[in-house]
Design an enzyme around this catalytic site. Structure first.
Site, PDB file in Angstrom:
ATOM      1  N   LYS A 213      14.499  14.131 -17.281  1.00 48.27           N
ATOM      2  CA  LYS A 213      14.163  13.714 -18.630  1.00 48.27           C
ATOM      3  C   LYS A 213      12.727  14.095 -19.042  1.00 48.27           C
ATOM      4  O   LYS A 213      11.937  14.536 -18.229  1.00 48.27           O
ATOM      5  CB  LYS A 213      14.373  12.194 -18.762  1.00 48.27           C
TER       6      LYS A 213
HETATM    7  C1  LIG Z   1      22.614  10.905 -23.082  1.00 45.01           C
HETATM    8  C2  LIG Z   1      22.406  10.174 -21.782  1.00 45.01           C
HETATM    9  N1  LIG Z   1      22.686   8.867 -21.719  1.00 45.01           N
HETATM   10  C3  LIG Z   1      22.496   8.163 -20.591  1.00 45.01           C
HETATM   11  C4  LIG Z   1      22.016   8.751 -19.446  1.00 45.01           C
HETATM   12  C5  LIG Z   1      21.898   7.941 -18.203  1.00 45.01           C
HETATM   13  O1  LIG Z   1      20.628   7.910 -17.663  1.00 45.01           O
HETATM   14  P1  LIG Z   1      20.429   7.618 -16.094  1.00 45.01           P
HETATM   15  O2  LIG Z   1      20.788   8.863 -15.367  1.00 45.01           O
HETATM   16  O3  LIG Z   1      18.975   7.294 -15.997  1.00 45.01           O
HETATM   17  O4  LIG Z   1      21.296   6.466 -15.747  1.00 45.01           O
HETATM   18  C6  LIG Z   1      21.694  10.119 -19.471  1.00 45.01           C
HETATM   19  C7  LIG Z   1      21.099  10.836 -18.327  1.00 45.01           C
HETATM   20  O5  LIG Z   1      21.499  11.093 -17.302  1.00 45.01           O
HETATM   21  C8  LIG Z   1      21.914  10.850 -20.664  1.00 45.01           C
HETATM   22  O6  LIG Z   1      21.649  12.158 -20.727  1.00 45.01           O
END
Ligand SMILES: Cc1ncc(COP(=O)(O)O)c(C=O)c1O
Length: 428
Positions: A213
């Site tokens: 990110k």
């Molecule tokens: C659009 C979106 N929502 C939610 C997530 C979930 O984040 P995490 O991987 O930190 O749980 C991600 C990333 O992986 C994402 O790209």
């Protein structure tokens, strides 16, 4: 297609044996991750030396990195509250629980988003309803409205690849039907929509600090909101003892799961937050230069760029244009790869599993769950899924050529990217 029939104007394509246009290596696409430096090191060391790894206490009294991060994150987004959690998925689940979404409820999610958006809905016992995206590759307001039923409780617009969803239209529909709006800002830290930072427009926002990110602490997430009750419920969801710690009345306490952020993650995220504006400035600058330099050829040889709802506000970490057919998109990406542009891809291919596209969400589509029937058992109408249920999304993504724009590109990188793209598109 032979090279001759494509009328090459700027040298033989690498895919046909010519010299690749991209000679200098491209930086890896970890925007925040690649900027980890002395600041993160010092911040983590400070925590380790204090032995206080838990946000709520340690051997000595003292300030918490996570608490400071929350304050500064809320200020950056422009909300009254921010709550640090263990991941973006946890942020989505905590925010949904805080918005009182649960068994029997339906939540509308876009067909193009990381599977976590839908998984978080299932995690709180509700049922995801999948809606089309439009040519902005974010939730199509018309299909969102179409998918509303009397069981719909909330909608999750997702700001995909740094780019804001159509928040004016989404907010106005949601308000008309009395729905809660949870912004998924996992891919768009710091981006804005007509002057408002993403995550401050809906009733709540959910961010991710996972390693891909814009800002990262390896793993991590944030919930943002300006509503006190929503914040309190998210707090209780993310820490089973929160109500005792905060002295909240037991009769208003909800049960949750522990998905707290550690001080080590908080230390890294805090140092990263200082780098946000620099990351955004650099990626926006590179994107602008690249887009301008390929605009003519994109206009004349393709179906045009992805539509943007706020070109100045987007994070600038990706660039998309559409080809006429999936075959043309796949050819262009193969030709770009041969030129050395390994940061290019087609956003949907049937044969290549990618959890960013609902078509590949097998556990959701088949309702595979750890208990019989999962949350679908509580639903008051039959919500079923079909791999072809969002044909517009599949058509758009199948023709979409995507380029990662790293903030760490050099002007030389950008120049070589321009040559590669112009060379390939001019040959069509
Ligand atoms: C659009 C979106 N929502 C939610 C997530 C979930 O984040 P995490 O991987 O930190 O749980 C991600 C990333 O992986 C994402 O790209």
């Amino acid at each position: 297609m032979s090279t001759q029939s494509r009328g090459v104007s700027s040298g033989k394509l690498a895919i046909d044996g010519g010299a690749p246009a991209v000679i200098h290596p491209l930086p890896p696409m970890y925007p925040g991750g690649m900027r980890i430096g002395q600041e993160e090191e010092a911040s983590v060391l400070e925590v380790l030396r204090s032995k206080r790894l838990f946000r709520y206490y340690g051997p000595e009294p003292g300030p918490s990195k996570v608490a400071e991060l929350e304050q500064r994150f809320a200020k950056m987004v422009g909300t009254r509250y921010a709550l640090a959690v263990s991941s973006g998925t946890a942020a989505l689940a905590a925010a949904l629980a805080a918005l009182e979404v649960g068994p029997g409820d339906e939540v509308i999610v876009p067909a193009y988003t990381w599977i976590s958006t839908a998984a978080a809905v299932v995690a709180v016992g509700a049922v995801p309803v999948i809606a089309e995206v439009d040519d902005s590759l974010t939730l199509d307001p018309a299909d969102f409205e179409e998918k509303i039923t009397k069981y719909t409780k909330a909608v999750i617009p997702v700001h995909m690849r740094g780019t804001p969803a159509n928040m004016d239209a989404i907010m106005s529909i949601a308000n008309r039907y009395g729905l809660k709006v949870l912004e998924d800002v996992a891919q768009a830290d710091g981006a804005s929509y007509h002057g408002l930072r993403l995550g401050s427009i809906g009733h709540a926002g959910a961010f991710s600090l996972q390693f891909n990110k814009i800002l990262t602490s390896g793993e991590g997430g944030m919930v943002t909101t300006s509503e006190e009750e929503v914040y309190e419920r998210a707090l209780m969801y993310h820490d089973v003892a929160a109500s005792q710690r905060a002295g909240l009345p037991q009769d208003r306490t909800i049960i949750g799961v522990n998905c707290r952020m550690s001080e080590l993650q908080g230390a890294v995220a805090l140092a990263q937050l200082d780098k946000l504006e620099g990351i955004l400035r650099d990626s926006r600058k590179h994107k602008r230069a690249l887009k301008e330099a390929i605009a003519d050829v994109v206009e004349s040889r393709t179906m045009g760029f992805r539509r943007l709802h706020d070109e100045d506000g987007e994070a600038g970490i990706s660039l998309v244009f559409y080809m006429r057919t999936p075959e043309a998109a796949q050819y262009v990406v193969s030709a770009l790869h041969a030129e050395g542009l390994t940061c290019s891809s087609v956003l949907f291919q049937r044969g290549s599993s990618d959890y960013h596209v609902y078509f590949h969400w097998t556990p959701i589509l088949n309702k595979q769950y750890w208990g019989a029937q999962g949350p679908w058992r509580w639903n008051q109408r039959d919500v079923s899924y079909d791999r072809e249920m969002c044909p517009r999304t599949l058509d758009l993504l199948g023709r979409a050529v995507h380029l990662d724009i790293s903030p760490d590109l050099t002007d030389t990188n950008v120049g070589e990217m321009v040559v590669a793209i112009n060379k390939v598109l001019e040959s069509l």
